[in-house]
Write a protein that holds these residues in place. Structure first.
Motif, short mmCIF file in Angstrom:
data_model
loop_
_atom_site.label_atom_id
_atom_site.label_comp_id
_atom_site.label_asym_id
_atom_site.label_seq_id
_atom_site.Cartn_x
_atom_site.Cartn_y
_atom_site.Cartn_z
N ARG A 4 5.46 -3.56 3.66
CA ARG A 4 5.33 -2.43 4.14
C ARG A 4 4.74 -1.82 4.70
O ARG A 4 4.58 -1.34 6.56
CB ARG A 4 5.29 -1.80 3.08
CG ARG A 4 6.73 -1.27 1.65
CD ARG A 4 6.48 -0.65 1.02
NE ARG A 4 6.53 0.99 1.85
CZ ARG A 4 7.53 1.87 1.31
NH1 ARG A 4 8.49 1.26 1.97
NH2 ARG A 4 7.66 2.97 2.04
N SER A 34 4.50 -0.11 8.83
CA SER A 34 3.87 0.85 9.37
C SER A 34 2.95 0.06 10.17
O SER A 34 3.39 1.45 11.67
CB SER A 34 2.81 0.69 8.09
OG SER A 34 2.45 2.21 8.67
N GLY A 58 2.50 11.65 -1.56
CA GLY A 58 2.84 10.52 -2.05
C GLY A 58 1.28 10.56 -2.23
O GLY A 58 0.61 10.63 -1.74
N ALA A 79 -1.38 7.20 -3.15
CA ALA A 79 -1.53 6.00 -3.18
C ALA A 79 -2.43 5.66 -4.54
O ALA A 79 -3.85 6.60 -4.37
CB ALA A 79 -2.57 5.65 -2.17
N VAL A 95 2.45 4.29 -5.26
CA VAL A 95 2.18 5.13 -4.80
C VAL A 95 3.65 6.39 -5.29
O VAL A 95 4.31 6.46 -4.59
CB VAL A 95 3.04 5.46 -3.02
CG1 VAL A 95 2.13 6.79 -2.49
CG2 VAL A 95 1.84 4.36 -1.65
N THR A 126 1.51 11.88 2.56
CA THR A 126 0.80 11.08 1.49
C THR A 126 -1.00 11.03 1.40
O THR A 126 -1.47 12.04 2.61
CB THR A 126 1.15 9.25 1.25
OG1 THR A 126 2.21 8.74 1.16
CG2 THR A 126 -0.11 8.71 0.56
N SER A 164 -4.64 9.71 0.49
CA SER A 164 -5.08 8.26 0.39
C SER A 164 -6.41 8.37 -0.24
O SER A 164 -7.26 8.94 0.78
CB SER A 164 -5.23 7.21 1.32
OG SER A 164 -5.96 5.82 1.18
N ASN A 166 2.25 5.36 5.15
CA ASN A 166 3.27 5.05 4.14
C ASN A 166 5.01 5.38 4.87
O ASN A 166 5.42 6.18 5.26
CB ASN A 166 2.74 6.37 3.23
CG ASN A 166 4.33 5.41 2.00
OD1 ASN A 166 4.38 4.08 2.32
ND2 ASN A 166 4.77 6.66 1.25
N TYR A 167 5.33 4.11 6.28
CA TYR A 167 6.36 4.32 6.65
C TYR A 167 8.05 4.63 5.69
O TYR A 167 7.74 4.55 4.32
CB TYR A 167 6.62 3.17 6.75
CG TYR A 167 8.27 2.63 7.74
CD1 TYR A 167 7.91 3.42 9.66
CD2 TYR A 167 9.04 2.38 7.29
CE1 TYR A 167 9.10 2.80 9.42
CE2 TYR A 167 10.46 2.52 8.41
CZ TYR A 167 9.93 2.75 9.87
OH TYR A 167 11.41 2.72 10.02
N GLU A 217 7.21 7.77 6.79
CA GLU A 217 6.31 9.26 7.14
C GLU A 217 5.90 9.41 8.14
O GLU A 217 5.36 8.20 9.29
CB GLU A 217 4.99 9.51 5.21
CG GLU A 217 5.62 10.10 4.17
CD GLU A 217 4.90 9.63 3.26
OE1 GLU A 217 4.14 9.35 3.39
OE2 GLU A 217 5.70 8.85 2.14
N ILE A 266 -0.34 10.75 6.84
CA ILE A 266 -1.42 10.72 5.76
C ILE A 266 -2.67 11.11 5.81
O ILE A 266 -3.42 10.75 6.38
CB ILE A 266 -0.98 8.80 5.74
CG1 ILE A 266 -2.28 8.43 4.04
CG2 ILE A 266 -2.02 7.75 6.31
CD1 ILE A 266 -1.46 7.07 4.09
#
Length: 423
Positions: free
Chosen positions: A208, A212, A288, A290, A299, A340, A342, A357-358, A360, A363
Motif C-alpha cells: 500500500r 501510494s 482513519g 493511523a 488504520v 486520515t 497520522s 492512505n491510498y 484518499e 492526510i
C-alpha cells in the motif's frame, strides 16, 4: 672486530617486499642492541627494524622509499668478536584483525620469581605475558630509554602490544608494581546478517505504501499552531468530565476541527479513482486513525464522525484503536476512510512527511507539542506550539487550496471555542 649483516626481515602474511620509509641511523653511528635502525612499510602496517647487537653502522643497503625484498642485505654493523653470518632480525608483525570468537577467559598465572631489577608480578594469560626463554623484548626507543633511566630490565616486563610489544602503560604498571591488564575494548565487529521475510500484514503495508508513493504525487504542507488555549480547555474538560466520558486527548479536537473545515472544503474528504479519473467526494466524514500495533501499522476508521460530538469522537476513537491493537477489529472498521490522521504522540518530532492512505487525497499529521518563546508584540511569552504536517494528492489538490484548508484548521485549534459553535 667482525661484521654483522642484517637482512630485510620477513614481516609476515606472505609479503615478499616492503618499502623503506625511514632510516634512524647513518654510517658511523654507534648503536646499542634493540635500538631502532629503520622503519619499513607494507600494505598492512609500518614495522620498526631493531638492532640485534651492539655495534657501529658501516653500510646502508637501500635508499629511502625503495622496495627491499625479504632476505636482502639491509645494513652492516661492526660488532665485537669474529665476523657474523648474515641474519634477519625479528620484528613485531602488523596487528591481525580480530576473529569473531569469544575471547579466552583470563587465567591467573603463578607469580614469577622476583628479579633483582623488578618486583614480582601476576600475569593474566591472553592479556600480557612474558616472552619465552632467550626471546628479546620488543619496545620503542622511548620505552627503552625510560626503562634504562629507571633501571628496569625489559626482559622482565610483560608486553600487551602486538607480538608482546611493551608499551608505556606496560612499563608504568611494572614500575608501580602492578601489572595492569591491557585495555580490552568491548566493541567487536558484527558481521551477522538476518533475512526477514516480508509477509502478512507487513507485506500489505509495504504494497500500500508503494502504491501510494508510486501513483500519488505528494505535496506536504507544514504549519505551526499555538495549542495553548486548547490545552487549557482540554485540561478543564477532563477535570470536569462525567464518569462515563473518556479522557480527552488532542485527537478528538482535531477531528472536530477537520469536520468543520471539510464542511467548507468538501474536496478534502474524498477518494480518487485515478483509473477512471473520477474524484468521489463524500458527505460523510470517515476519519482513519493511523494506529501502531504489534503486527504493524493499521488504520481503523471512525465512521460518520460528523455525527459525533467531542465526547463521541473520543469514545469511538478509543474503541476502534483498541480493536485494531487487539486484533478484534471488523473488516468494515478497517476500511472506507475518506481522510486520515497520522500521529506519533509524544514521539511526534518537529516535522513529518506522512504518506497518503491510498486512494484518499489528504492526510493530516500532528507533531509533538513543545513550549517555545513567542513574541506577542511587546515581549516573549511561553506558548505551547505544535506543527501540523499534512500531505495532499497534488493531482487534484492545489497547493493554495491545501494551505487554505490547513489555515482553517489552525484557526479552529487556536480558538477552540469555535469548534463547539453550531452553524
Amino acid at each position: 672486530m667482525g661484521e654483522l649483516t642484517i637482512k630485510m626481515p620477513d614481516v609476515g602474511e606472505g609479503i615478499a617486499e616492503a618499502e623503506l620509509v625511514e632510516w634512524h641511523v647513518t654510517p658511523g653511528d654507534v648503536v646499542r642492541e634493540d635500538a631502532v635502525l629503520a622503519a619499513v612499510m607494507t600494505d598492512k602496517a609500518t614495522v620498526e627494524i631493531p638492532s640485534p647487537a651492539d655495534g657501529k653502522v658501516l653500510w646502508l643497503g637501500a635508499e629511502l622509499n625503495s622496495k627491499v625484498a625479504v632476505g636482502a642485505p639491509l645494513i652492516k654493523l661492526e660488532v665485537a668478536g669474529e665476523t657474523h653470518e648474515e641474519k634477519p632480525v625479528e620484528t613485531a608483525p602488523p596487528p591481525v584483525p580480530e576473529k569473531t570468537v569469544e575471547p579466552p577467559k583470563a587465567e591467573v598465572a603463578k607469580p614469577q620469581p622476583a628479579s633483582v631489577n623488578a618486583p614480582s608480578t601476576t600475569v593474566a594469560r591472553g592479556v600480557a605475558s612474558l616472552r619465552s626463554e632467550g626471546e628479546k623484548p620488543i619496545a620503542s626507543p622511548s620505552v627503552r630509554s625510560r626503562a634504562m633511566e629507571a633501571g628496569i630490565d625489559l626482559r622482565q616486563v610483560p608486553g600487551s602490544g602486538p607480538a608482546g610489544r611493551i608499551t608505556h602503560d606496560d612499563l608504568e604498571a611494572f614500575i608501580s608494581g602492578v601489572n595492569r591488564p591491557a585495555k580490552q575494548s568491548g566493541l567487536r565487529p558484527n558481521t551477522s546478517e538476518n533475512e526477514v521475510k516480508v509477509v502478512g500484514l507487513r507485506r500489505v503495508i509495504a504494497e500500500r505504501m508503494s502504491l501510494s508513493k508510486s501513483r500519488i504525487p505528494h505535496i506536504t504542507y507544514v504549519e505551526e499552531v499555538d495549542m495553548t488555549a486548547l490545552e487549557e480547555l482540554r485540561e478543564q474538560l477532563n477535570r470536569n468530565r462525567k464518569a462515563d466520558h473518556p479522557k480527552l486527548t488532542i485527537l478528538p479536537f482535531l477531528m472536530r476541527a477537520m469536520i468543520k473545515a471539510i464542511a467548507d472544503y468538501p474536496q478534502f474528504s474524498a477518494r480518487y479513482d485515478d483509473d477512471a479519473n473520477i474524484v468521489h467526494q463524500y458527505g460523510g466524514v470517515h476519519i482513519g486513525i493511523a494506529t501502531q500495533t504489534d503486527t504493524g501499522l493499521m488504520v481503523p476508521v471512525v465512521r460518520h464522525s460528523e455525527a459525533l460530538d467531542i465526547w463521541g469522537c473520543a469514545s469511538e476513537l478509543n474503541r476502534v484503536s483498541e480493536a485494531a491493537r487487539t486484533g478484534t477489529a471488523r473488516r468494515e472498521e478497517l476500511s472506507g476512510s475518506t481522510i486520515t490522521i497520522s500521529s506519533l504522540g509524544a514521539l511526534g518530532g518537529i516535522v513529518s512527511t506522512p504518506v497518503i492512505n491510498y486512494p484518499e487525497v489528504a492526510i493530516i499529521g500532528i507533531n509533538k507539542i513543545a513550549v517555545r518563546p513567542i513574541w506577542d508584540g511587546t515581549d516573549f511569552v511561553p506558548r505551547k506550539i505544535m506543527n501540523l504536517s499534512s500531505s495532499f494528492d497534488h493531482r487534484v489538490i492545489d497547493g493554495w487550496d491545501a494551505a487554505v484548508f490547513i489555515q482553517r484548521i489552525k484557526v479552529l485549534l487556536e480558538t477552540p471555542a469555535l469548534i463547539f459553535v453550531e452553524e
